[in-house]
Design a protein around this motif. Sequence first.
Motif, short mmCIF file in Angstrom:
data_model
loop_
_atom_site.label_atom_id
_atom_site.label_comp_id
_atom_site.label_asym_id
_atom_site.label_seq_id
_atom_site.Cartn_x
_atom_site.Cartn_y
_atom_site.Cartn_z
N ASP A 1 10.14 17.88 41.35
CA ASP A 1 11.32 17.41 42.06
C ASP A 1 11.88 16.25 41.24
O ASP A 1 11.30 15.16 41.21
CB ASP A 1 10.95 16.96 43.47
CG ASP A 1 12.14 16.47 44.28
OD1 ASP A 1 13.25 16.36 43.71
OD2 ASP A 1 11.96 16.17 45.48
N ALA B 1 14.11 14.22 41.79
CA ALA B 1 14.39 13.02 42.57
C ALA B 1 13.19 12.09 42.67
O ALA B 1 13.34 10.92 43.02
CB ALA B 1 14.87 13.39 43.98
N LYS B 2 11.99 12.59 42.36
CA LYS B 2 10.79 11.76 42.44
C LYS B 2 10.46 11.10 41.10
O LYS B 2 9.45 10.40 41.00
CB LYS B 2 9.61 12.61 42.90
CG LYS B 2 9.77 13.14 44.32
CD LYS B 2 8.69 14.14 44.68
CE LYS B 2 8.96 14.72 46.08
NZ LYS B 2 8.11 15.88 46.37
N ARG C 1 11.32 8.31 38.37
CA ARG C 1 12.12 7.10 38.20
C ARG C 1 12.08 6.54 36.78
O ARG C 1 12.63 5.48 36.52
CB ARG C 1 11.70 6.03 39.21
CG ARG C 1 10.26 5.63 39.20
CD ARG C 1 9.96 4.65 40.33
NE ARG C 1 8.53 4.41 40.46
CZ ARG C 1 7.95 3.71 41.43
NH1 ARG C 1 8.71 3.16 42.37
NH2 ARG C 1 6.65 3.55 41.48
N SER D 1 9.94 10.83 50.10
CA SER D 1 11.08 10.40 49.29
C SER D 1 12.39 10.51 50.07
O SER D 1 13.38 9.91 49.69
CB SER D 1 11.20 11.25 48.02
OG SER D 1 11.67 12.55 48.31
N ASN E 1 14.25 12.86 49.93
CA ASN E 1 15.14 13.60 49.04
C ASN E 1 16.23 12.73 48.42
O ASN E 1 17.29 13.21 48.02
CB ASN E 1 15.78 14.79 49.77
CG ASN E 1 14.74 15.84 50.14
OD1 ASN E 1 13.88 16.16 49.34
ND2 ASN E 1 14.83 16.36 51.35
N ASP E 2 16.02 11.42 48.38
CA ASP E 2 16.98 10.55 47.73
C ASP E 2 16.78 10.59 46.22
O ASP E 2 15.69 10.78 45.73
CB ASP E 2 16.80 9.10 48.19
CG ASP E 2 17.16 8.93 49.66
OD1 ASP E 2 18.03 9.67 50.13
OD2 ASP E 2 16.57 8.05 50.31
N ILE E 3 17.86 10.42 45.48
CA ILE E 3 17.74 10.27 44.05
C ILE E 3 17.24 8.86 43.75
O ILE E 3 17.83 7.89 44.20
CB ILE E 3 19.09 10.50 43.36
CG1 ILE E 3 19.58 11.94 43.64
CG2 ILE E 3 18.98 10.27 41.85
CD1 ILE E 3 18.70 13.02 43.09
#
Length: 305
Positions: free
Chosen positions: A67, A69-70, A72, A298, A300-302
């Motif tokens: 994913d 989005a996970k 960083r 998360s 589902n946030d970017i």
Amino acid sequence: ATYISTYRNFDVRIKPRVTVGSCEQYCVLPNMKASLVLLAAVLPALAAAHSWIVCTDYLENNGWYWDQAKCRAWPRNARQYNLQNRQFGTSGGFVHRLDNHPEERPLCNDPRDDDNSYTLPMAAYYLGQKVVLPHPINNHANDPRCDIRNRVDTENLMFVVDGDEDPCCIDSDKLIQIMDMGVSPYGRDQPDEVLTTYPKPGFQNVPAFCEDPEDSMGTYNFTVPTDLQPGRRTFLWKWIRDPAVMPFTTIWEADVFATKAERDAHYLATGRTTADMWDFYQIHNIVDGVIMDGVDPSGNDIISG
């Protein structure tokens, strides 16, 4: 002088030793990079069981599915190779394979250039942090549920560079090993229970392998040493599938902070979440290899740039 090597109708021009940044090394001429990507694609030795680190600070340990989005933080020149948006498991030329034991070529694709190599965010760690590293499995795991039992795993190692030298310029004997991440069980003598139990050490920690043997995700984790000197450091991952097979490496830079509070302040200042890493198996109930419940922390946030 420039030397021309031909392989399957591809002409590859190589200069003998030139200086790139602080590195003196063999370098492919820039206008031939596209040909080299095609060359790598047709080399049979690279066709199977190759891998690389996709993300250098992933929020889910022992996860089943990639994913974006996970993630960083990203390796050196991740945007150049489109690691963020390309299909997971396809390298776009990012994969880097060594040539010998000990190595006779640089340990990475691209010489260090922090100002231009991190248009996708660089990692930041704190002393004692557990860091999760996802990688594609590329058909190299064992699971009797898809009738595969004998794919070898030999070494999975993490290093840090002592000082500011670039791994593109130095041999691996100048690196400091900070963790041995173990090896995955394999062999026809291993019981089914062993081969289907996750999490597992080493390269083959990939619970959803049989769903997509080519492109499924595996994860490692390593701990940042508590005695590491804070500052910007270069990290290197090395996978030896088999002693007879040349190793793979990925390198990246990270800003190392003494405390989590300092690291969190840095991430907040660069627009990233300070959430702690979670473990897939702590938030999901798995019954007979099926995910029964659980909520993704998360949201589902970017969370990366």
